[in-house]
Design a protein around this motif. Structure first.
Motif: not given
Ligand code: FUB
Length: 324
Positions: A300-302, A288-290, A83-86, A271-275, A135-137, A223-225, A46-50, A15-17
């Protein structure tokens, strides 16, 4: 629907590509979604990425190479969870991966890790960037070689807990008729390891030059600048969060202000959208993802890609995300 869209990775949820071209190759820096079994909530637990994987492509419709784990939360000395969007930037042959993660007090900070290669592996610094929060650098390289970081996200992204770059007790979103919480922009230090100045507010203005209001959920920043430059104009694009749009605003320099222009992507499934937006081999693309491949599981986004079209006046043609 967009004319041509392509899911990029069948074997992992991503996600958040954030896409960049380095040495003629396209690199994608996404989040790596996992099923951690944590119930959904507005805090995003629930976004518990590692970890992160980096992907590369020689052609937009060609093979996608997964370069494996580029950074693991276990290797970040100060990290707690999520670990969220990088995003990644290149300077003088070194690659800098910027990432948000909650520290051991459950406060989001932004860290940086370094590598000699765009695909990593990346070695994290001992501490987060001093003065970083939320978040979301995303990192934008201007034509003069300066790098600007844009960041921030409300609700689970904790931006409502800060005013003038300081944490405030019990921070809330402003009232509906007050200016919305802005994203932040900051020039990075020459060595890329710190903020080079105090972060500033990214002002988003309406057609009358007034700041967008907190109650304007269809247009205000959530979010998602992301920032790209096209024909001398700076485009600040972002997610509206609970109304699920990717919108954009245009300005004359990296600090803004930016005037609201319209919608790039209508809601997707999930729910989220990020691009991100990048030019590659003469064409512009939206990454982007869906949640279609996971059957609508929001965590669980792709990631996917489609072509992005500009009109002659520089405005962007809206893409149908296929959701709602
Ligand atoms: O992926 C985790 C969070 O969900 C991101 O940091 C947000 O932008 C949203 O996509």
């Amino acid at each position: 629907m967009a004319k041509w869209t392509r899911y990029l990775v069948p074997h992992l949820y991503t996600a958040d590509p954030h896409a960049h071209v380095f040495d003629g190759k396209l690199y994608i820096y996404p989040s790596h979604d996992i099923d951690a079994g944590i119930p959904e909530n507005d805090n995003g637990d629930h976004f518990a990425m590692c970890d992160y994987h980096v992907f590369s492509m020689d052609e937009i419709d060609g093979e996608v190479t997964d370069h494996g784990v580029a950074l693991d939360v276990e290797d970040i000395p100060w990290a707690g969870r999520q670990l969220w969007d990088c995003d990644c930037a290149c300077k003088d042959g070194k690659y800098y991966l910027y990432f948000p993660v909650k520290d051991q007090n459950d406060i989001f900070r932004i860290g940086v890790a370094i590598s000699d290669k765009p695909e990593g592996p990346f070695i994290p610094q001992e501490k987060p960037l001093e003065g970083s929060y939320s978040i979301d650098p995303c990192v934008f390289r201007d034509a003069d070689g300066s790098h600007y970081m844009y960041f921030g996200g409300i609700w689970g992204g904790q931006l409502q807990s800060y005013r003038s770059n300081k944490a405030v007790e019990g921070g809330q979103e402003p009232l509906d008729n007050e200016p919305a919480l802005p994203a932040r922009v900051v020039k990075l230090s020459d060595d890329m390891f710190q903020f080079g100045e105090e972060p500033r507010a990214v002002l988003l203005l309406d057609e009358n030059g007034e700041e967008l209001k907190a109650g304007d959920h269809d247009r205000r920043f959530f979010e998602a600048a992301w920032v790209h430059e096209y024909q001398g104009k700076y485009y600040f694009s972002y997610s509206t969060g609970n109304t699920q749009k990717i919108c954009y605003a245009m300005g004359d320099n990296p600090y803004g202000p930016f005037t609201y222009e319209g919608v790039i992507l209508t809601p997707v499934v999930g729910w989220t959208t990020h691009h991100s937006i990048a030019a590659f081999k003469g064409k512009w693309y939206l990454f982007y993802h869906d949640c279609v491949p996971s059957g609508g599981k929001t965590w669980l986004r792709s990631m996917k890609v489609c072509e992005l079209e500009f009109r002659e006046d520089g405005t962007i043609c809206t893409i149908d995300g296929g959701g709602r």
